[in-house]
Design an enzyme around this catalytic site. Structure first.
Site, PDB file in Angstrom:
ATOM      1  N   ALA A  64      -0.247   6.125   5.711  1.00 34.12           N
ATOM      2  CA  ALA A  64      -1.559   6.626   5.298  1.00 34.12           C
ATOM      3  C   ALA A  64      -1.771   8.078   5.710  1.00 34.12           C
ATOM      4  CB  ALA A  64      -2.649   5.752   5.934  1.00 34.12           C
ATOM      5  N   LYS A  65      -0.971   8.552   6.664  1.00 32.30           N
ATOM      6  CA  LYS A  65      -1.168   9.899   7.192  1.00 32.30           C
ATOM      7  C   LYS A  65      -0.874  11.000   6.173  1.00 32.30           C
ATOM      8  CE  LYS A  65      -2.693   8.705  11.164  1.00 32.30           C
ATOM      9  NZ  LYS A  65      -4.048   9.039  11.617  1.00 32.30           N
TER      10      LYS A  65
END
Ligand code: PMP
Length: 340
Positions: free
Chosen positions: A47-48
């Protein structure tokens, strides 16, 4: 149009729009319908990618950074990987201060992505000059023309998920989502997603996941930082020994703490039951889902979205190693046959 039709200009165009996959066997005893939002489908496998791209592109739009400049960050690994990937494509130099709790795989991966990596002790106070926060601050100061991403104290972290993860969940469930379960590290994922979804439907419940040994849940309940809550734990990227401003505690309904052991066993159960190979915090999120179900949070009408933050390949020397699991004393209660 199908997502991968035609030619993609750059790998960065594939950030976000991750799939949502229905869970069947792992949630079969729980009431309601369960979907996993699988963030490993981002090109940097977590998700980063979303926050790294949003923060850098916002800085570019404001004229703060230009090609050749330095990107500095503290990271448990995933944000570093995303920043390194973006730095290569966009022509930045990437310097990362990493906790020594991060797996060697993650550190090697960052280095092979061209990043300059500084490994710092995890179990020192945040204001200790050896901590990765202080090291990153020093590196930022020493390098004029650098930007410090500062994911724990950056409102753009929340905004990235407000603009992408939240709307995706709303659209993918056709507005039917009733609950979201999300791990809280910087808090960007849970806060941005919750803010967006609650604007669409204030009845949606946002259920947080914290680690045993972290201060986040207690702070949410009392508004006070309690250092007595702090103790070492194994899960990387979950919980914290400080209060991040990139967590909006008002939009989270409740937190549940999970143990290192149960989170690890749940991640292993996930791949065995659904074929989804995800990271340690994904196991934590599913373990918390189970605990929330046990406490009666869900009924047959519930539509529960569980965010799975990253890919399992980053934990081959940890939760997917029987040797490591045995060393921790975690294997004896495994429900499904151990990975050979
Ligand atoms: N899982 C992993 C593997 C992470 O690296 C992080 C980030 N620290 C999280 C979950 C938590 O996400 P957030 O920082 O958005 O709260």
């Amino acid at each position: 149009m199908k997502r991968h039709q035609g030619i993609t200009n750059s790998i960065l165009d594939l950030v976000g729009e991750t799939p949502m996959i229905q869970l069947h066997r792992i949630t079969q005893d729980l009431p309601g319908t369960y979907y996993a939002k699988v963030e490993a489908f981002n090109p940097g496998h977590s998700a980063k990618d979303r926050i790294a791209l949003h923060i850098i592109e916002t800085a570019e739009e404001k004229g703060i950074v230009k090609e050749g400049d330095i990107i500095v960050e503290t990271t448990s690994g995933n944000t570093g990987f995303s920043l390194a990937m973006i730095s290569i494509v966009k022509g930045y130099r990437c310097i990362l201060a990493v906790s020594d709790k991060s797996s060697q795989d993650k550190i090697d991966m960052l280095k092979s992505m061209g990043a300059e990596v500084h490994v710092c002790p995890a179990n020192v106070a945040a204001d200790d000059p050896r901590s990765y926060y202080e090291v990153a601050k020093r590196l930022h100061k020493e390098n004029p023309g650098s930007i410090y991403i500062n994911q724990y104290f950056n409102e753009l972290n929340i905004e990235a998920h407000y603009k992408t993860t939240g709307p995706e969940i709303w659209e993918q469930t056709g507005g039917k989502v009733t609950h979201v379960v999300a791990a809280s590290g910087t808090g960007g994922t849970i806060s941005g997603t919750a803010r967006y979804l609650k604007e669409q439907n204030p009845d949606i419940k946002v259920l947080g996941v914290d680690a045993m040994g972290s201060v986040i849940k207690k702070y949410h309940e009392t508004g006070e930082f309690d250092a007595n809550e702090i103790s070492p734990y194994k899960i990387e990227g979950l919980g914290k020994n400080l209060i991040p401003t990139s967590t909006d505690f008002d939009v989270v309904d409740v937190y549940e703490k999970v143990s290192d052991k149960e989170a690890a066993l749940k991640a292993r159960e996930l791949v065995k039951t659904e074929g989804i190979f995800a990271g340690y915090t994904s196991g934590a999120a599913l373990q918390a889902t189970q605990q929330y179900a046990n406490k009666g949070y869900f009924n047959n009408d519930s539509v529960v979205v569980v965010i799975l933050p990253d890919h399992g390949s980053r934990y081959m020397n940890k939760i997917y190693s029987n040797k490591w699991m045995n060393e921790q004393g975690f294997l004896e209660e495994e429900k499904v046959k151990a990975i050979q």
